[in-house]
Scaffold this motif. Structure first.
Motif, PDB file in Angstrom:
ATOM      1  N   THR A  32      48.778 -83.696 -44.043  1.00  0.00           N
ATOM      2  CA  THR A  32      48.515 -83.074 -42.760  1.00  0.00           C
ATOM      3  C   THR A  32      47.706 -83.683 -41.635  1.00  0.00           C
ATOM      4  O   THR A  32      46.938 -84.563 -42.228  1.00  0.00           O
ATOM      5  N   TYR A  90      42.050 -74.976 -46.245  1.00  0.00           N
ATOM      6  CA  TYR A  90      43.202 -75.753 -45.878  1.00  0.00           C
ATOM      7  C   TYR A  90      43.017 -77.237 -45.921  1.00  0.00           C
ATOM      8  O   TYR A  90      43.723 -77.960 -46.777  1.00  0.00           O
ATOM      9  N   ILE A 110      46.630 -70.966 -42.747  1.00  0.00           N
ATOM     10  CA  ILE A 110      45.482 -71.345 -42.873  1.00  0.00           C
ATOM     11  C   ILE A 110      44.340 -70.220 -42.966  1.00  0.00           C
ATOM     12  O   ILE A 110      43.379 -70.420 -43.678  1.00  0.00           O
TER      13      ILE A 110
HETATM   14  C1  LIG Z   1      49.527 -73.863 -30.617  1.00  0.00           C
HETATM   15  C2  LIG Z   1      49.149 -72.255 -30.253  1.00  0.00           C
HETATM   16  C3  LIG Z   1      49.116 -71.432 -31.203  1.00  0.00           C
HETATM   17  N1  LIG Z   1      48.799 -70.225 -31.004  1.00  0.00           N
HETATM   18  C4  LIG Z   1      48.950 -69.191 -31.813  1.00  0.00           C
HETATM   19  C5  LIG Z   1      50.296 -68.958 -32.755  1.00  0.00           C
HETATM   20  C6  LIG Z   1      49.930 -69.069 -34.254  1.00  0.00           C
HETATM   21  O1  LIG Z   1      49.951 -67.586 -34.613  1.00  0.00           O
HETATM   22  C7  LIG Z   1      48.514 -69.416 -34.115  1.00  0.00           C
HETATM   23  C8  LIG Z   1      48.089 -70.608 -34.931  1.00  0.00           C
HETATM   24  O2  LIG Z   1      48.971 -71.795 -34.430  1.00  0.00           O
HETATM   25  P1  LIG Z   1      49.667 -73.004 -35.233  1.00  0.00           P
HETATM   26  O3  LIG Z   1      50.597 -72.354 -36.165  1.00  0.00           O
HETATM   27  O4  LIG Z   1      50.234 -74.079 -34.352  1.00  0.00           O
HETATM   28  O5  LIG Z   1      48.264 -73.535 -35.934  1.00  0.00           O
HETATM   29  P2  LIG Z   1      47.910 -73.873 -37.265  1.00  0.00           P
HETATM   30  O6  LIG Z   1      47.978 -72.583 -38.055  1.00  0.00           O
HETATM   31  O7  LIG Z   1      46.592 -74.402 -37.239  1.00  0.00           O
HETATM   32  O8  LIG Z   1      49.194 -74.574 -37.591  1.00  0.00           O
HETATM   33  C9  LIG Z   1      48.796 -75.829 -38.762  1.00  0.00           C
HETATM   34  O9  LIG Z   1      49.666 -75.639 -39.705  1.00  0.00           O
HETATM   35  C10 LIG Z   1      49.311 -76.266 -40.721  1.00  0.00           C
HETATM   36  C11 LIG Z   1      50.329 -75.917 -41.990  1.00  0.00           C
HETATM   37  C12 LIG Z   1      49.114 -77.736 -40.753  1.00  0.00           C
HETATM   38  O10 LIG Z   1      49.083 -78.604 -41.705  1.00  0.00           O
HETATM   39  C13 LIG Z   1      48.647 -77.965 -39.340  1.00  0.00           C
HETATM   40  O11 LIG Z   1      48.389 -79.364 -39.012  1.00  0.00           O
HETATM   41  C14 LIG Z   1      48.728 -76.936 -38.084  1.00  0.00           C
HETATM   42  O12 LIG Z   1      50.035 -77.548 -37.442  1.00  0.00           O
HETATM   43  O13 LIG Z   1      47.919 -69.638 -32.956  1.00  0.00           O
HETATM   44  C15 LIG Z   1      48.744 -69.729 -29.493  1.00  0.00           C
HETATM   45  O14 LIG Z   1      48.581 -68.772 -29.198  1.00  0.00           O
HETATM   46  N2  LIG Z   1      48.671 -70.789 -28.768  1.00  0.00           N
HETATM   47  C16 LIG Z   1      49.060 -72.116 -28.855  1.00  0.00           C
HETATM   48  O15 LIG Z   1      49.155 -72.915 -28.017  1.00  0.00           O
END
Ligand SMILES: Cc1cn([C@H]2C[C@H](O)[C@@H](COP(=O)(O)OP(=O)(O)O[C@H]3O[C@@H](C)C(=O)[C@@H](O)[C@H]3O)O2)c(=O)[nH]c1=O
Ligand SMILES: NC(=O)C1=CN([C@@H]2O[C@H](COP(=O)(O)OP(=O)(O)OC[C@H]3O[C@@H](n4cnc5c(N)ncnc54)[C@H](OP(=O)(O)O)[C@@H]3O)[C@@H](O)[C@H]2O)C=CC1
Length: 294
Positions: free
Chosen positions: A112, A135, A75
């Motif tokens: 998404t 995104y 993102i």
């Molecule tokens: C969920 C979460 C993530 N993180 C960190 C890890 C990661 O490097 C960063 C981003 O987390 P996520 O990967 O979950 O979030 P994100 O990049 O926002 O993931 C997204 O991906 C795309 C492709 C989509 O379509 C979305 O709906 C969503 O799932 O934050 C935490 O520290 N604690 C948490 O509870």
């Protein structure tokens, strides 16, 4: 049936190609930078930002179903490279959708749960997107343009997890590997979602396609959960140290890109269409456990 899967070297596309081979269909998977071998699938390299390359693949492969899984899923990178995000999320799938419409081919666009400002829970398919970042903006534009080019297309809005790839760890890989190393994990207590295990998502997609579902469907679990609670549940199921998971608010970490807080989607439309309740969070985590230990 002849399936063309873009993003075959990604989390969803690779598993889709493998599943289709189990079902004795012909699957052609498109990759770009990462080479992958999938039993019985025909893997081709094609940079889908190159219109001529896509047209050549479509004409030579002549698929009867296209599932567009390729995307820029980082993102933060979408913020710095709007052109690439637009090519992958709008331009390429619109071209494929037009071709599909003119060639009696089913078009499926994987979308998404990230499309709104995160102020509403269990968002239905009818709510107008309110994108917070590039995104979301480009995925939303992609949905609209694909449907305008091909009203028979299926748009599946989802969020999923499952075993990742060497070059592409998943959300669940991040949880399991961090806790196995006994590292502290910050789980967001204020971010909610309705995720599915990838196997459940694939089965639901195949069911929707077999019934020729058209338009937008949320393909999600029946329950909403915070990222923190999800991480704790995975830890419990896998016998990993739960005490390493700390609940924090997302604003406590520095993220350059604005993200929605509530990403939960309603599963009502798909449940009614398929005549069954969508999976619970526990059922998904059970599937993850089987996948990782099976
Ligand atoms: C969920 C979460 C993530 N993180 C960190 C890890 C990661 O490097 C960063 C981003 O987390 P996520 O990967 O979950 O979030 P994100 O990049 O926002 O993931 C997204 O991906 C795309 C492709 C989509 O379509 C979305 O709906 C969503 O799932 O934050 C935490 O520290 N604690 C948490 O509870
Ligand atoms: N993962 C998630 O948590 C979520 C994903 N989604 C959506 O699900 C779909 C699948 O996501 P996911 O499997 O995680 O994606 P990945 O990030 O795992 O994979 C992206 C894929 O896109 C391919 N790709 C990137 N650029 C190009 C290009 N120029 N030409 C051809 N192919 C290219 C990559 O190929 P290569 O690696 O070979 O370069 C890779 O196969 C996407 O539409 C995403 O928006 C929705 C919600 C959550």
């Amino acid at each position: 049936m002849k399936w063309l899967i873009t993003g075959a070297s990604g989390l969803l596309g690779s598993a889709l190609c493998a599943e289709l081979n189990n079902k004795h269909s012909v699957a052609i998977g498109l990759i770009n930078h990462h080479k992958i071998k999938i039993d019985k699938a025909l893997i081709k390299k094609c940079d889908i930002t190159d219109k001529n390359a896509i047209s050549h693949v479509l004409e030579s492969a002549a698929p009867t179903i296209i599932i567009h899984c390729a995307a820029l899923t980082n993102i933060d990178q979408c913020e710095t490279n709007l052109n690439l995000a637009t090519e992958l999320h709008v331009t390429a799938p619109t071209l494929m959708a037009k071709w599909a419409y003119n060639n009696s081919c089913k078009m499926v666009y994987i979308s998404t749960d990230h499309l709104w400002d995160g102020t509403q829970k269990y968002v239905p398919e009818t709510l107008q997107p309110v994108p917070l970042n590039n995104y979301a903006e480009t995925k939303s534009n992609g949905e609209q343009q694909v449907l305008a080019a091909n009203p028979k297309a299926l748009i599946a809005r989802t969020n999923f997890y499952g075993k990742g790839l060497e070059w592409r760890p998943s959300f669940s890989d991040w949880i399991i590997s961090s806790l196995q190393k006994r590292e502290d994990l910050n789980g967001y207590t204020d971010i909610h979602f309705t995720p599915l295990h990838r196997k459940q998502l694939i089965n639901l997609l195949l069911d929707l396609i077999s019934l020729d579902a058209r338009g937008i469907y949320n393909v999600v679990s029946s329950e909403r959960i915070s990222k923190y609670d999800f991480i704790k549940k995975v830890a419990t199921k896998f016998g990993l140290p739960e005490e390493k998971v700390k609940g924090i608010k997302s604003c406590e970490t520095k993220s350059q890109t604005p993200r929605p807080k509530d990403m939960s989607l309603s599963s009502q439309k798909i449940s009614t269409f398929l005549g069954r309740k969508m999976p619970s969070i526990d059922e998904g985590i059970d599937d993850l456990y089987t996948e990782m230990n099976g």
